[in-house]
Design a protein around this motif. Structure first.
Motif: not given
Lengths: 221, 412
Positions: A95-98, A102
């Motif tokens: 997940i690139n946003d994490l 995370d």
């Protein structure tokens, strides 16, 4: 550990019926490192998805870790996957946003654990794949090999009995692919984790305990 | 878990700045409109200066005379005669105040026209309402009976007519070429308070009406004040009884209808209702439709944006499912993310509302109408935020939770 009996998978549309798998009988022993090979479209990934309870067979039965997977509810399946299986994908699916830490903690979010425990386990998993110095990076800041090592850390953080790897070295150059393969071998050897790996690479497959070949949805070896 | 959801929500907001702006703008703008409207209705409906006891008051502001045989119908405020002769004698109210609607008059100060709204009242008017006297006192019953030309003026009129003079009690004010002696000055009442607003309050005996006229319609209304809110049904029943027993001039009409209403119903009956229907339900329907409209627009916008975002996040959804998230957990995550978005939009809406209300209060668009964002409005607004979040999150969350893992992984 994994018992597949007469597994068939048929994809149907309004006009076409495609037999993806037919009469697959396969047993994977506890602690075994099995590789699955075959040409593109032969049903390797479909078989792996069925083993991982991500997809349902059209016919046949599955037993994993002494549990019958049939007729489990969505919630029970989710719980079972969380406890028993770790996944590694060819395209990493981080997940690139994490941040890295995370991402690795993700499977633990669906268990009863404190933030401190999650962090501790995620750091240990990253240590095992040699990425403890990248915890605060985002996936987009990593190389392909590093991404796959993060994905491995995510797969092992919950200490599952089984790891299903779908072409884990498929997007990597040979050096990085070897690194990733070494990690998987070490996991299998040191921790007794059962691993099923789909690959196109004969060299990688040769490093595993057993090779299964598929052709047009059927097991040929 | 929530921390993780929060991180994701903020990251998603940052990633698609334009969509985020559209979403936040939709929520905050709608919320601002709702909050300002709520503040305004709060101002209109709640007990406020000087009508501080609305919960124990009833208002009689309309009377309809109908003569079906003669095709006759007359609808308007009751007359002073009717209120004085019948309503004043009611037993259930503690007090009955009679006052006219405000009527404009003109005067000139330094060749500049000044419109002064006059209101004719009885002496009980000053007892039923909590006017704040800045100086002087109200006129007495004696002065009313003597038809003395005395007036209570508002603070605004004092400033406009007399300038900065510290005291004007005893001074004279002239309007429509008639001079009145100032008896007192009260804090001004905004024009939105129809029962109490006036620039100049005068004894009802100075009103332009024929003392011999015993007609039922006129231009007055009454405020009935009970001991407490529990007195209202008895007061309304007694008034209904008066209307039933009122002598009817059958040569002209055969039916009289009039109601003693609570404040809001008296308002709606005056502007959008009639004698048979207070108009309150219609008003609530209109308000409901407006609110629904302002709620629906950003909600549909968010549903649309969120649904299209699902496909962007199919990989994440698949990974979460693969690693143990159930459909319910995923749906919850998405709803929580949406609530975070709407709460941020809500907070921006609260700030915008403060700004809009401050601009309104400083603009003087309606004299003495000051709107405030009170706790009630704030709670309503936060509830509206939650409704936004839930309404716009549930459907996309449901769609997302049904996404098949294998399909989602392949589309990445």
């Amino acid at each position: 550990m994994i018992h597949l009996q007469n597994i068939e998978k048929v994809y149907r549309t309004d006009t076409v019926e495609t037999q993806a798998l037919s009469s697959i009988n396969l047993n994977v022993a506890k602690g075994e490192f099995l590789s699955i090979m075959g040409p593109s479209g032969c049903g390797k990934s479909t078989l792996l998805n069925i083993m991982g309870l991500l997809d349902e067979p059209t016919r046949g039965s599955i037993r994993i870790a002494d549990s019958t997977a049939d007729k489990l509810s969505d919630k029970q399946l989710a719980h079972f996957r969380n406890r028993t299986i770790g996944f590694i994908f060819q395209s990493y699916h981080l997940i690139n946003d994490l941040r890295v830490l995370d991402n690795v903690e993700l499977p633990l979010l669906y268990r009863k654990s404190t933030a401190k425990e999650r962090k501790q386990l995620a750091l240990e998993a990253l240590e095992k794949v040699g990425l403890s110095n990248r915890t605060k990076h985002f996936p987009t800041q990593l190389s392909g090999g590093q991404k796959q090592r993060v994905a491995i850390a995510r797969a092992i953080v919950g200490q599952p009995e089984i790891i299903l790897a779908d072409e884990p070295t498929g997007n990597l150059d040979s050096a990085m692919g070897s690194d990733v393969m070494d990690i998987l071998i070490r996991l299998n050897k040191d921790e007794g984790t059962t691993i099923v790996m789909v690959t196109h690479d004969e060299n990688m497959a040769r490093k595993t305990h057993r090779l299964v070949r598929l052709f047009d949805g059927s097991q040929v070896q | 878990m929530l921390k993780n959801y929060f991180k994701i929500a903020i990251a998603v907001l940052k990633r698609r700045k334009f969509f985020t702006f559209i979403s936040l703008f939709g929520i905050s703008f709608s919320l601002t409109i709702i909050m300002v409207l709520t503040a305004f209705s709060d101002h209109l409906v709640d007990s406020s200066y000087p009508d501080a006891h609305r919960s124990r008051n009833l208002y009689i502001s309309m009377m309809r005379l109908t003569g079906e045989k003669h095709g006759f119908s007359q609808n308007g405020p009751p007359s002073f005669y009717f209120l004085d002769h019948y309503v004043k004698k009611m037993k259930t109210p503690e007090k009955v105040a009679i006052t006219s609607f405000h009527q404009p008059t003109n005067t000139y100060i330094n060749n500049k026209k000044l419109t002064i709204d006059q209101k004719f009242t009885d002496d009980t008017f000053w007892e039923v309402l909590d006017f704040e006297f800045l100086e002087g006192k109200p006129y007495t019953r004696q002065q009313i009976d003597n038809a003395e030309r005395v007036a209570v003026i508002s603070e605004n009129v004092r400033r406009k007519y007399f300038g900065d003079e510290p005291s004007v009690t005893g001074r004279y004010i002239e309007t429509d070429n008639i001079r009145y002696r100032v008896s007192g000055v009260v804090k001004s009442v905004p024009i939105t308070q129809f029962a109490t607003y006036g620039d100049m309050y005068l004894p009802h005996t100075l009103g332009k009406r024929d003392p011999q006229d015993k007609g039922l319609n006129g231009d007055y209304f009454a405020i009935l004040q009970g001991k407490d809110a529990s007195s209202l049904p008895a007061m309304a029943a007694e008034y209904d009884d008066i209307i039933r027993r009122l002598p009817i001039d059958t040569s002209r009409y055969d039916k009289i209808s009039s109601r003693a209403d609570k404040y809001v119903a008296s308002y709606t009956r005056l502007f959008i209702g009639n004698q048979d229907d207070s108009g309150l339900n219609r008003l609530l329907l209109y308000v409901g439709l407006v609110l629904l409209f302002f709620l629906l627009l950003p909600t549909l916008n968010l549903v649309n944006i969120n649904t299209s975002r699902i496909m962007e996040r199919s990989s994440e959804i698949a990974v979460r499912k693969a690693f143990g998230a159930s459909s319910g957990t995923l749906a919850l995550q998405f709803i929580v993310e949406n609530l975070i978005l709407t709460v941020i939009g809500g907070l921006i809406g609260v700030v915008l509302s403060f700004i809009v209300l401050a601009i309104w209060n400083n603009s003087g668009a309606l004299e003495d109408v000051y709107l405030y964002l009170n706790y009630k409005v704030l709670i309503i607004s936060l509830l509206v935020c939650l409704v936004f979040g839930l309404m716009s999150g549930v459907y996309p969350a449901w769609r997302m939770s049904r996404l098949h893992v294998v399909t989602a992984l392949k589309t990445y």
